[in-house]
Enzyme design. Structure first.
Site, PDB file in Angstrom:
ATOM      1  N   CYS A 259       0.248  -1.535   0.115  1.00  0.00           N
ATOM      2  CA  CYS A 259      -0.220   0.318   0.094  1.00  0.00           C
ATOM      3  C   CYS A 259       0.858   1.371  -0.215  1.00  0.00           C
ATOM      4  O   CYS A 259       0.421   1.908  -1.247  1.00  0.00           O
ATOM      5  CB  CYS A 259      -0.937   0.144   1.334  1.00  0.00           C
ATOM      6  SG  CYS A 259      -1.977  -1.516   1.596  1.00  0.00           S
TER       7      CYS A 259
HETATM    8  C1  UGA Z   1      -1.477   0.465   5.350  1.00  0.00           C
HETATM    9  C2  UGA Z   1      -2.092   1.484   6.159  1.00  0.00           C
HETATM   10  O1  UGA Z   1      -1.777   1.378   7.297  1.00  0.00           O
HETATM   11  C3  UGA Z   1      -3.717   0.567   6.577  1.00  0.00           C
HETATM   12  O2  UGA Z   1      -4.504   1.905   7.162  1.00  0.00           O
HETATM   13  C4  UGA Z   1      -4.315   0.279   5.070  1.00  0.00           C
HETATM   14  O3  UGA Z   1      -5.582   0.758   5.267  1.00  0.00           O
HETATM   15  C5  UGA Z   1      -2.962   0.833   3.995  1.00  0.00           C
HETATM   16  O4  UGA Z   1      -2.242   0.618   4.191  1.00  0.00           O
HETATM   17  C6  UGA Z   1      -3.789  -0.179   2.647  1.00  0.00           C
HETATM   18  O5  UGA Z   1      -3.751   1.034   2.065  1.00  0.00           O
HETATM   19  O6  UGA Z   1      -4.798  -0.810   2.719  1.00  0.00           O
HETATM   20  P1  UGA Z   1      -0.146  -2.027   5.640  1.00  0.00           P
HETATM   21  O7  UGA Z   1       0.220  -1.601   4.866  1.00  0.00           O
HETATM   22  O8  UGA Z   1      -0.844  -3.244   6.065  1.00  0.00           O
HETATM   23  O9  UGA Z   1      -1.268  -0.873   6.419  1.00  0.00           O
HETATM   24  O10 UGA Z   1       0.608  -1.912   7.389  1.00  0.00           O
HETATM   25  P2  UGA Z   1       1.868  -0.296   8.173  1.00  0.00           P
HETATM   26  O11 UGA Z   1       1.427  -1.446   9.358  1.00  0.00           O
HETATM   27  O12 UGA Z   1       0.904   1.033   7.799  1.00  0.00           O
HETATM   28  O13 UGA Z   1       3.203  -0.706   8.027  1.00  0.00           O
HETATM   29  C7  UGA Z   1       3.575  -0.349   6.563  1.00  0.00           C
HETATM   30  C8  UGA Z   1       5.107  -0.103   6.852  1.00  0.00           C
HETATM   31  O14 UGA Z   1       4.965   0.785   8.017  1.00  0.00           O
HETATM   32  C9  UGA Z   1       5.702  -1.583   7.361  1.00  0.00           C
HETATM   33  O15 UGA Z   1       6.631  -2.467   6.400  1.00  0.00           O
HETATM   34  C10 UGA Z   1       5.737  -0.848   8.212  1.00  0.00           C
HETATM   35  O16 UGA Z   1       7.295  -1.800   9.100  1.00  0.00           O
HETATM   36  C11 UGA Z   1       6.576   0.347   8.322  1.00  0.00           C
HETATM   37  N1  UGA Z   1       6.479   0.552   9.734  1.00  0.00           N
HETATM   38  C12 UGA Z   1       4.870   1.954  10.249  1.00  0.00           C
HETATM   39  C13 UGA Z   1       6.901   1.563  11.012  1.00  0.00           C
HETATM   40  O17 UGA Z   1       8.505   1.615   9.699  1.00  0.00           O
HETATM   41  N2  UGA Z   1       7.685   2.426  11.624  1.00  0.00           N
HETATM   42  C14 UGA Z   1       6.249   2.527  11.925  1.00  0.00           C
HETATM   43  O18 UGA Z   1       5.980   3.432  13.015  1.00  0.00           O
HETATM   44  C15 UGA Z   1       4.587   2.323  11.124  1.00  0.00           C
END
Ligand code: UGA
Length: 433
Positions: A259
């Site tokens: 995403c």
């Molecule tokens: C993300 C959004 O959080 C959801 O709300 C949205 O619905 C989804 O995309 C989508 O568009 O369908 P997701 O991709 O499952 O969800 O994962 P996240 O938990 O958001 O993490 C994304 C990336 O950012 C991961 O690689 C995670 O490790 C990284 N991340 C996240 C960080 O490096 N630091 C953080 O503090 C948070």
């Protein structure tokens, strides 16, 4: 997203789910889940057993539905812009289905699409292929979703908000009634806006969340310059301001997944098309693209030249609790390590590297211990619980030279740096070294 939505809806409604991949349909109808997602299997089995849930590759299987959700993928074109081919195909299929519908079905656009897509792409295709008019023959509503991989079921069952961008009052009424029936007293706050407003909520949310990650990774780079300075403390100091909040300020190897990278690229390309300055998003992507390189540079700085060394990479998934490696930061890290002549061994409890991606010479270890055995350097790339549970003695006992680079910052530096050469993204090396 489509699968999570379908299995959750099947807890209350008769739900038919369509996928053009017939092998996947067979797999799902026999209760086998194709992805690692907590809570998915029991709901799938329950849905199938109750006969409220079924899968098919024939669009006709959704005939007679009161509501139809478009939940197809919206990948990137070569130039980063959004590829709407699947949305178009699904719209045409749904139009064909509702052509004969005696009722007034409601079509919900749940896929992530750039502003104007529901109005300029979905609506005309539905009208053309159904011969009906939006508003009288069928309802239409933009309805983005916000579930996260790894907590998709929980996020679908207990969402924090519902966003609706209806084309007319009838569509709003039908969409609100559907969600009220499903969530009952637990119906979350609902934001009602235009279809374009709803589409923008999704891009706004993902862009802002991704920006926070790049922002804290930028701060992390500065922390690394000062002995003992830890980005965790800095993030806490920043995040305790209620205007900012503490979530999504975890420094690491950058964001991956299906995403954030694609959505930020698509939104940026969309803004450019409108001659609106998108440099803020470009910077978010640039910082993110650089993080894997930075992880490898740190590895080299701490462990010395990597040629001929055994490097254990713990974690391939783009984040914990999923088997998804799409845009995972582990992929460029493994690639660069191989290019530097390292012997790369990987372990992930749920994910594996995509075949034919030039990474075939990386060894897939059957366990954490095998991965670490004899290694000169270990890099933690995914915050799996199993990795968090490792103690310094596990690394000491198995590795040849216990140098640990914690790219996900899962360990307590006070404990780990006592006996190991422990380094973390976003932490300045302690002065005692
Ligand atoms: C993300 C959004 O959080 C959801 O709300 C949205 O619905 C989804 O995309 C989508 O568009 O369908 P997701 O991709 O499952 O969800 O994962 P996240 O938990 O958001 O993490 C994304 C990336 O950012 C991961 O690689 C995670 O490790 C990284 N991340 C996240 C960080 O490096 N630091 C953080 O503090 C948070």
């Amino acid at each position: 997203m489509g699968l999570s939505t379908a299995v959750c809806f099947a807890a209350k409604f008769h739900t038919a789910a369509i996928d053009i991949d017939s092998a996947r349909v067979v797999q799902l109808n026999s209760g086998r889940v194709p992805i690692h997602e907590k809570g998915l299997k029991p709901l799938l089995e329950k849905g199938l057993k109750s006969r409220r849930l079924s899968f098919s590759s024939e669009p006709s299987a959704v005939e007679g539905s009161d509501a139809l959700f478009i939940a197809v993928g919206t990948p990137s074109n070569q130039d980063g812009s959004i590829d709407l081919a699947q949305v178009r195909a699904a719209s045409v299929d749904i139009g064909g289905v509702i052509k004969r519908a005696p009722n007034k079905p409601l079509v919900m656009v749940r896929s992530t699409v750039i502003p104007g897509t529901a109005r300029e792409v979905v609506k005309p295709l539905l009208e053309q292929s159904s011969g009906k008019t939006c508003g009288t023959g069928f309802g239409l509503c933009s309805n983005p979703e916000f579930l996260r991989e790894g907590t998709a079921i929980q996020d679908t069952m207990l969402p924090q908000r519902i966003v609706l961008g209806p084309f007319d009052d009838g569509s709003l009424h039908a969409a609100s009634a559907l969600y009220r029936r499903f969530y009952g007293k637990k119906t979350p706050p609902t934001v009602v806006t235009t279809p374009e407003g709803a589409e923008l909520v999704k891009y706004g949310s993902n862009s802002l969340l991704a920006s926070r990650v790049s922002f804290i990774n930028l701060i992390a780079r500065v922390c690394e310059l000062f002995p003992g300075t830890d980005v965790g403390d800095v993030a806490l100091g920043i995040g305790l301001d209620p205007r900012i909040g503490r979530q999504f300020l975890q420094a690491g190897p950058g964001f991956g997944g299906s995403c954030f990278p694609k959505d930020i690229r698509a939104f940026s390309a969309y803004l450019e098309g409108l001659a609106i300055d998108s440099s803020i998003l470009k910077s978010v992507l640039r910082i993110n693209d650089f993080q894997p390189e930075h992880v490898v540079a740190l590895a080299e700085a701490k462990a010395g030249p990597l040629g001929g060394k055994k490097v254990a990479v713990l974690g391939l998934a783009f984040k914990a609790e999923t088997g998804d490696v799409r845009e995972s930061r582990s992929i460029p890290v493994v690639k660069m390590l191989l290019e530097k002549g390292a012997s790369v061994h990987t372990y992930d409890p749920a994910a594996s590297l995509p075949k034919g991606s030039g990474l075939d010479s990386a060894v897939r270890s059957p366990s954490v211990s095998e991965c670490l055995r004899g290694a000169d350097l270990a890099i933690v790339m995914t915050a799996w619980r199993q990795f968090k549970a490792l103690r310094p003695r596990d690394f000491q006992a198995l590795m040849r030279t216990p140098v640990l680079l914690d790219a996900r910052r899962v360990y307590d530096p006070k404990v780990f740096s006592r006996t190991l050469q422990y380094f973390a993204v976003g932490r300045g090396e302690d002065e005692k070294r």
